[in-house]
Design an enzyme around this catalytic site. Structure first.
Site, mmCIF file in Angstrom:
data_model
loop_
_atom_site.group_PDB
_atom_site.id
_atom_site.type_symbol
_atom_site.label_atom_id
_atom_site.label_comp_id
_atom_site.label_asym_id
_atom_site.label_seq_id
_atom_site.Cartn_x
_atom_site.Cartn_y
_atom_site.Cartn_z
ATOM 1 N N ARG A 1 1.160 -1.571 0.029
ATOM 2 C CA ARG A 1 -0.116 -0.042 0.218
ATOM 3 C C ARG A 1 1.032 0.922 0.060
ATOM 4 N NH1 ARG A 1 -1.138 2.466 4.338
ATOM 5 N NH2 ARG A 1 -1.017 0.150 5.887
ATOM 6 N N HIS B 1 -3.475 4.094 4.933
ATOM 7 C CA HIS B 1 -4.659 3.145 4.756
ATOM 8 C C HIS B 1 -6.345 4.139 4.258
ATOM 9 C CE1 HIS B 1 -8.217 0.929 7.010
ATOM 10 N NE2 HIS B 1 -7.316 -0.197 6.708
ATOM 11 N N TYR C 1 4.517 5.412 10.885
ATOM 12 C CA TYR C 1 4.874 4.175 11.611
ATOM 13 C C TYR C 1 5.528 3.416 10.435
ATOM 14 C CZ TYR C 1 0.562 3.740 8.348
ATOM 15 O OH TYR C 1 -0.586 3.426 7.851
#
Length: 388
Positions: free
Chosen positions: A280, A284, A293
């Protein structure tokens, strides 16, 4: 090829329980079946080759076109959300190959059960411009007719669509149909009970369903290494379901793997599981900040494995694509984006009481009374009544 199995082998490494799972890392991202290397060159003697030997130049160009259109559509969705036209958007940049490749392998009668990120699957199935955005704008529960494109509404509840797909497949099986159900979900969903329960039913009744896991490395902010110490494809044989672990950024591998899975399902051999190892590239959803992160180095490494650039390199070298064709596809992508934007901004919000419409197939007295009460309640606002 790591988990290619024509039949479940309960004594194989794929289904064995490791003595110390915490001591072993997840398999390398290159431990996958593929047809095209990351630089676009053809892999010699790929075991997947027989499944795509008949792909014509026209079909190859169609794969490329739909991947480019999906990426442009995705960029437009992000832009519309940033501009306040959509409440939310789940980007799919980087995952175009697994979505378009698997969808192109489907027959018209097959039925897909997507998560909220499968924009490329819906595009390949023929969704109209408004179908991508009106639900995210809050205008519709589902912005496309599922009976027209054979796709269920995007599922927000993580993993629930796997049960829906399995139930549909059980019905198709009992109807004597050769149509197949396909459930799309991410690596994070494999930790949900629904996915595992669906695989139990699918295996027990040998129903025609294909589970497609897009392992994009991150379940929101949780890396796949936390929830899967071994490849996700290795779990399926434990349920008696054969699986393939493929390069999810290689669209030809995705077509081949899906053809393999669909073929065995149509022959009555039951379900199959595909783990497509991809990434990805964006957040998200548009409410997420992935810089909190993951590192720039990780993102750049995956950018070098871009699925569209990989296919373009292969097709240009083979003489299947040229500058004129690339320009035509780019123009088509811009046109689709414009149509999606127009459908979004030009949407007309329905009257509030229409929320009661189409709840039941037949007239329902109790629901009609609820609707009448709600209309009376709304009328109180315009009359200036004190509703407190």
């Amino acid at each position: 090829m790591t988990y290619t199995q024509t039949e479940p082998d309960h004594g194989s490494a794929a289904s064995a329980t490791p003595a110390d799972a915490a001591a072993e890392p997840v398999a390398d991202i290159d431990d996958v079946a593929r047809v095209l290397a990351p630089d676009g060159t053809r892999v010699a003697d790929s075991a997947l080759d027989p499944w795509i030997a008949d792909l014509s130049p026209h079909e190859l160009r169609a794969l490329h076109r739909d991947m480019v259109l999906t990426r442009r559509l995705d960029a437009e969705g992000v832009a519309l959300q940033r501009q306040g036209q959509l409440a939310l958007w789940a980007p799919c940049r980087g995952q175009e190959a697994v979505q378009v490749g698997t969808a192109h392998a489907l027959a018209a009668g097959d039925f897909v059960f997507p998560s909220y990120r499968e924009h490329g699957v819906l595009l390949a199935r023929g969704a109209r411009p408004e179908g991508y955005v009106l639900a995210w704008r809050g205008e519709e529960h589902s912005a496309y007719d599922h009976t027209t494109i054979n796709a269920a509404p995007p599922q927000i509840i993580i993993g629930a669509q796997t049960l829906h797909a399995t139930g549909w497949a059980m019905g198709a099986q009992r109807d004597g149909s050769t149509d197949v159900a396909v459930a799309y979900f991410g690596d994070g969903a494999t930790s949900q009970g629904d996915v595992n329960e669906a695989m139990v039913f699918a295996s027990s009744f040998r129903v025609p369903v294909v589970f497609v896991c897009s392992n994009n490395q991150w379940a929101i902010s949780e890396p796949v290494t936390v929830q899967a110490k071994y490849p996700i494809a290795g779990r399926a044989p434990g349920f008696g379901i054969p699986s393939l672990r493929i390069d999810g950024n290689d669209v030809l591998a995705c077509v081949a793997a899906m053809r393999w899975a669909l073929d065995r399902a149509r022959r009555g051999e039951g379900p199959a599981f595909l783990e497509a190892v991809t990434y990805r590239m964006g957040p998200h959803t548009t409410s997420d900040d992935p810089t909190r992160y993951r590192t720039p180095d990780e993102v750049e490494m995956w950018a070098q494995r871009d699925p569209i650039a990989r296919l373009e390199a292969y097709l240009c070298a083979a003489g299947v694509l040229d500058d004129s064709a690339l320009a035509e596809v780019a123009a088509a992508a811009d046109s689709l984006a414009a149509e999606v934007r127009a459908a979004c901004i030009g949407a007309t919000t329905r009257a509030p009481e229409t929320v009661f419409d189409h709840v039941y197939a037949e007239p329902h007295a109790a629901l009609a009374q609820q609707k009448a009460d709600y209309v009376q309640y709304l009328a109180g606002f315009s009359a200036g009544e004190d509703l407190a």
